[in-house]
Design a protein around this motif. Structure first.
Motif, PDB file in Angstrom:
ATOM      1  N   TRP A 229       0.612  -1.193   0.080  1.00 46.67           N
ATOM      2  CA  TRP A 229      -0.048  -0.041  -0.057  1.00 46.67           C
ATOM      3  C   TRP A 229       0.895   1.350  -0.013  1.00 46.67           C
ATOM      4  CZ3 TRP A 229      -1.012   4.800   2.337  1.00 46.67           C
ATOM      5  CH2 TRP A 229      -2.147   4.960   2.075  1.00 46.67           C
ATOM      6  N   ALA A 230       2.079   1.218   0.940  1.00 48.55           N
ATOM      7  CA  ALA A 230       2.680   2.287   0.950  1.00 48.55           C
ATOM      8  C   ALA A 230       3.348   2.548  -0.789  1.00 48.55           C
ATOM      9  CB  ALA A 230       3.793   2.162   1.976  1.00 48.55           C
ATOM     10  N   ALA A 231       4.117   1.530  -1.182  1.00 51.46           N
ATOM     11  CA  ALA A 231       4.600   1.565  -2.317  1.00 51.46           C
ATOM     12  C   ALA A 231       3.545   2.317  -3.453  1.00 51.46           C
ATOM     13  CB  ALA A 231       5.068   0.322  -2.965  1.00 51.46           C
ATOM     14  N   GLU A 232       2.239   1.918  -3.305  1.00 44.34           N
ATOM     15  CA  GLU A 232       1.438   2.491  -4.187  1.00 44.34           C
ATOM     16  C   GLU A 232       0.865   4.005  -4.102  1.00 44.34           C
ATOM     17  OE1 GLU A 232      -1.795  -0.395  -4.527  1.00 44.34           O
ATOM     18  OE2 GLU A 232      -0.307  -2.113  -5.261  1.00 44.34           O
ATOM     19  N   HIS A 233       1.002   4.179  -2.957  1.00 48.28           N
ATOM     20  CA  HIS A 233       0.076   5.428  -2.374  1.00 48.28           C
ATOM     21  C   HIS A 233       1.006   6.409  -1.731  1.00 48.28           C
ATOM     22  CE1 HIS A 233      -3.888   3.571  -3.629  1.00 48.28           C
ATOM     23  NE2 HIS A 233      -3.473   2.442  -2.472  1.00 48.28           N
ATOM     24  N   VAL A 234       2.232   6.213  -1.099  1.00 47.31           N
ATOM     25  CA  VAL A 234       2.745   6.871  -0.351  1.00 47.31           C
ATOM     26  C   VAL A 234       4.380   7.431  -1.157  1.00 47.31           C
ATOM     27  CG1 VAL A 234       3.737   7.684   1.742  1.00 47.31           C
ATOM     28  CG2 VAL A 234       1.606   6.335   1.580  1.00 47.31           C
TER      29      VAL A 234
ATOM     30  N   ARG B  16       7.579   8.020  -3.178  1.00 49.01           N
ATOM     31  CA  ARG B  16       7.756   8.406  -4.283  1.00 49.01           C
ATOM     32  C   ARG B  16       9.366   8.843  -4.822  1.00 49.01           C
ATOM     33  NH1 ARG B  16       4.781  13.585  -1.948  1.00 49.01           N
ATOM     34  NH2 ARG B  16       6.661  14.745  -1.158  1.00 49.01           N
ATOM     35  N   GLY B  17       9.545   8.937  -5.936  1.00 47.72           N
ATOM     36  CA  GLY B  17      10.858   9.451  -6.316  1.00 47.72           C
ATOM     37  C   GLY B  17      11.549  10.210  -5.300  1.00 47.72           C
ATOM     38  N   GLY B  18      12.678   9.934  -4.843  1.00 46.21           N
ATOM     39  CA  GLY B  18      13.695  10.758  -4.040  1.00 46.21           C
ATOM     40  C   GLY B  18      13.397  10.613  -2.680  1.00 46.21           C
ATOM     41  N   ASP B  19      12.379   9.721  -1.981  1.00 50.19           N
ATOM     42  CA  ASP B  19      12.126   9.319  -0.714  1.00 50.19           C
ATOM     43  C   ASP B  19      12.986   8.441  -0.157  1.00 50.19           C
ATOM     44  OD1 ASP B  19       9.756  11.092  -0.464  1.00 50.19           O
ATOM     45  OD2 ASP B  19       8.446   9.253  -0.926  1.00 50.19           O
ATOM     46  N   CYS B  20      13.212   8.203   1.001  1.00 48.70           N
ATOM     47  CA  CYS B  20      13.951   7.270   1.718  1.00 48.70           C
ATOM     48  C   CYS B  20      12.892   6.296   2.454  1.00 48.70           C
ATOM     49  CB  CYS B  20      15.017   7.588   2.846  1.00 48.70           C
ATOM     50  SG  CYS B  20      15.918   6.330   3.540  1.00 48.70           S
ATOM     51  N   LEU B  21      13.016   5.021   2.263  1.00 45.13           N
ATOM     52  CA  LEU B  21      11.967   4.107   2.858  1.00 45.13           C
ATOM     53  C   LEU B  21      12.697   3.286   3.945  1.00 45.13           C
ATOM     54  CD1 LEU B  21       9.492   2.287   3.067  1.00 45.13           C
ATOM     55  CD2 LEU B  21      10.232   1.131   1.555  1.00 45.13           C
ATOM     56  N   VAL B  22      12.261   3.628   5.090  1.00 50.14           N
ATOM     57  CA  VAL B  22      12.923   3.010   6.359  1.00 50.14           C
ATOM     58  C   VAL B  22      11.869   1.747   6.809  1.00 50.14           C
ATOM     59  CG1 VAL B  22      13.763   3.289   8.731  1.00 50.14           C
ATOM     60  CG2 VAL B  22      14.313   5.137   6.902  1.00 50.14           C
ATOM     61  N   LEU B  23      12.583   0.717   6.945  1.00 48.30           N
ATOM     62  CA  LEU B  23      11.517  -0.367   7.501  1.00 48.30           C
ATOM     63  C   LEU B  23      11.740  -0.419   8.954  1.00 48.30           C
ATOM     64  CD1 LEU B  23      12.235  -2.822   4.660  1.00 48.30           C
ATOM     65  CD2 LEU B  23      10.403  -1.514   4.790  1.00 48.30           C
ATOM     66  N   ILE B  24      10.747  -0.396   9.718  1.00 47.79           N
ATOM     67  CA  ILE B  24      11.050  -0.575  11.263  1.00 47.79           C
ATOM     68  C   ILE B  24      10.546  -1.625  11.555  1.00 47.79           C
ATOM     69  CG2 ILE B  24      10.323   0.426  13.248  1.00 47.79           C
ATOM     70  CD1 ILE B  24      11.935   2.465  11.684  1.00 47.79           C
ATOM     71  N   ASN B  25      11.469  -2.521  12.141  1.00 48.08           N
ATOM     72  CA  ASN B  25      11.184  -3.836  12.657  1.00 48.08           C
ATOM     73  C   ASN B  25      11.585  -3.988  14.215  1.00 48.08           C
ATOM     74  OD1 ASN B  25      12.854  -6.897  13.482  1.00 48.08           O
ATOM     75  ND2 ASN B  25      11.081  -6.993  11.796  1.00 48.08           N
ATOM     76  N   VAL B  26      10.578  -4.496  14.998  1.00 44.76           N
ATOM     77  CA  VAL B  26      10.763  -4.651  16.344  1.00 44.76           C
ATOM     78  C   VAL B  26      10.924  -6.197  16.963  1.00 44.76           C
ATOM     79  CG1 VAL B  26      10.011  -3.977  18.874  1.00 44.76           C
ATOM     80  CG2 VAL B  26       9.396  -2.502  16.697  1.00 44.76           C
ATOM     81  N   GLN B  27      12.119  -6.357  17.410  1.00 48.22           N
ATOM     82  CA  GLN B  27      12.201  -7.705  17.926  1.00 48.22           C
ATOM     83  C   GLN B  27      11.850  -7.677  19.381  1.00 48.22           C
ATOM     84  OE1 GLN B  27      13.461 -10.366  16.413  1.00 48.22           O
ATOM     85  NE2 GLN B  27      13.192  -9.230  14.401  1.00 48.22           N
ATOM     86  N   PRO B  28      11.164  -8.673  19.948  1.00 48.51           N
ATOM     87  CA  PRO B  28      10.842  -8.514  21.419  1.00 48.51           C
ATOM     88  C   PRO B  28      11.969  -8.689  22.391  1.00 48.51           C
ATOM     89  CG  PRO B  28      10.248 -10.715  20.408  1.00 48.51           C
ATOM     90  CD  PRO B  28      10.883  -9.958  19.259  1.00 48.51           C
ATOM     91  N   GLU B  29      11.579  -8.244  23.489  1.00 45.62           N
ATOM     92  CA  GLU B  29      12.883  -8.119  24.598  1.00 45.62           C
ATOM     93  C   GLU B  29      13.406  -9.599  24.889  1.00 45.62           C
ATOM     94  OE1 GLU B  29      12.500  -4.816  27.606  1.00 45.62           O
ATOM     95  OE2 GLU B  29      10.615  -4.889  26.975  1.00 45.62           O
ATOM     96  N   GLY B  30      14.504  -9.658  25.409  1.00 49.98           N
ATOM     97  CA  GLY B  30      15.028 -11.023  25.488  1.00 49.98           C
ATOM     98  C   GLY B  30      15.187 -11.743  24.478  1.00 49.98           C
TER      99      GLY B  30
END
Length: 161
Positions: A22-27, A29-43
């Protein structure tokens, strides 16, 4: 970093892949930086580096690096081939940089922290479509992010299953 820094919260589940599409289609655009945020559980981590990153998150990991099985294993992420193909396609078509940043702890809090620490212009997050009862009992990450973060948030609902 690019003109805008667009975040997408990912755990490589079908729900987060839908948010990424959805982000690729709607948000994005060229020149942007895409930052994928991944959260690993504590421990989840034991290595010294990861303990150092607990407060700030990992360094930015390039798409080519986290596509490598050795690197993804080091960080404890498991991007599937479909997600990697999608990300490579987005990077080439939109001519953008794609990086991954991993945080450790509670997903709700760490996604909000990522928004300020990166900093992100906006974030797209998937919603698993929990029932009202499950949302009350389990807590919804997307509800928390919408109500507590400092940038525009788009929640992409998973209407399947």
């Amino acid at each position: 970093m690019g003109e805008r820094v667009v975040g997408v919260a990912v755990d490589f589940s079908p729900c987060s892949k839908k948010a990424l599409r959805w982000a690729a289609e709607h948000v994005i655009r060229g020149g942007d930086c895409l930052v994928l945020i991944n959260v690993q559980p504590e421990g989840y981590y034991e290595e010294g580096e990861m303990q150092l990153w607990e407060a700030t998150g990992s360094p930015f990991i390039s798409l080519s690096d986290f596509s490598s099985p050795t690197i993804s294993k080091k960080y404890g992420v498991k991007p599937d081939p479909e997600s990697l193909d999608l990300l490579n396609c987005i990077a080439q078509q939109k001519k953008i940089d794609v990086v991954l940043k991993i945080f450790y702890g509670d997903a709700r809090e760490k996604i909000c922290e990522a928004i300020d620490k990166v900093p992100l212009s906006c974030i797209v997050i998937g919603s698993r479509g929990l029932s009202k009862i499950k949302r009350v009992l389990l807590g919804s990450v997307s509800d928390y992010v919408v109500n507590n973060c400092s940038c525009p948030v788009t929640v992409v609902k998973n209407l399947e299953g």
